[in-house]
Design a protein around this motif. Sequence first.
Motif, PDB file in Angstrom:
ATOM      1  N   ILE A 110     -26.929  -8.216  32.821  1.00 43.53           N
ATOM      2  CA  ILE A 110     -27.875  -8.775  33.785  1.00 43.53           C
ATOM      3  C   ILE A 110     -27.294 -10.033  34.441  1.00 43.53           C
ATOM      4  O   ILE A 110     -27.480 -10.261  35.638  1.00 43.53           O
TER       5      ILE A 110
ATOM      6  N   ILE B  68     -30.614 -17.450  33.710  1.00 41.21           N
ATOM      7  CA  ILE B  68     -30.261 -16.519  32.629  1.00 41.21           C
ATOM      8  C   ILE B  68     -29.310 -17.226  31.662  1.00 41.21           C
ATOM      9  O   ILE B  68     -29.505 -17.194  30.443  1.00 41.21           O
TER      10      ILE B  68
ATOM     11  N   LEU C 100     -35.947 -16.611  31.775  1.00 37.99           N
ATOM     12  CA  LEU C 100     -35.859 -15.292  32.411  1.00 37.99           C
ATOM     13  C   LEU C 100     -36.984 -15.113  33.421  1.00 37.99           C
ATOM     14  O   LEU C 100     -36.776 -14.524  34.493  1.00 37.99           O
TER      15      LEU C 100
ATOM     16  N   SER D 290     -36.065 -16.850  36.489  1.00 38.41           N
ATOM     17  CA  SER D 290     -35.113 -16.012  37.227  1.00 38.41           C
ATOM     18  C   SER D 290     -35.830 -14.975  38.070  1.00 38.41           C
ATOM     19  O   SER D 290     -35.471 -14.749  39.233  1.00 38.41           O
TER      20      SER D 290
ATOM     21  N   LEU E 258     -34.039  -7.256  34.625  1.00 39.49           N
ATOM     22  CA  LEU E 258     -34.730  -8.435  34.090  1.00 39.49           C
ATOM     23  C   LEU E 258     -36.041  -8.054  33.421  1.00 39.49           C
ATOM     24  O   LEU E 258     -36.329  -8.508  32.313  1.00 39.49           O
TER      25      LEU E 258
END
Length: 119
Positions: free
Chosen positions: A9, A50, A66, A69, A108
């Motif tokens: 990711i 991340i 996360l 993000s 994600l």
Amino acid sequence: MSNFRSLLIWQKSMALTTKIYFSTNNFPKEEIFGLTSQIRRCSISIPSNIAEGYGRESDKDFLRFLNISIGSLFEMQTQLEIAKNITSLNEDEFNNLYEDSREVERMLVSFIKKIKIRN
């Protein structure tokens, strides 16, 4: 996993950020402090959060980063739509960047679910 660089990711979001930079190079000069800067900041925020979350001591903290993000990703997707609407991005460039961003989005969401399940 040895470090955040081993996360697929993170790797995919870094590739997306690189594409964003190349695509926004062609934006009008009057947008350098507007849309260009904003899209770039959002794209940078994705892999950066991340990486920062990975370095935290708990899954709870990692999840928080996360989620930041994902927020940055959604913001960037919106700004890409705006860039397409004002013709700073052509349809093909937009579709390519948007599909890459959707792949990162799916990854994600899946990663967040996996971390939540293990807790």
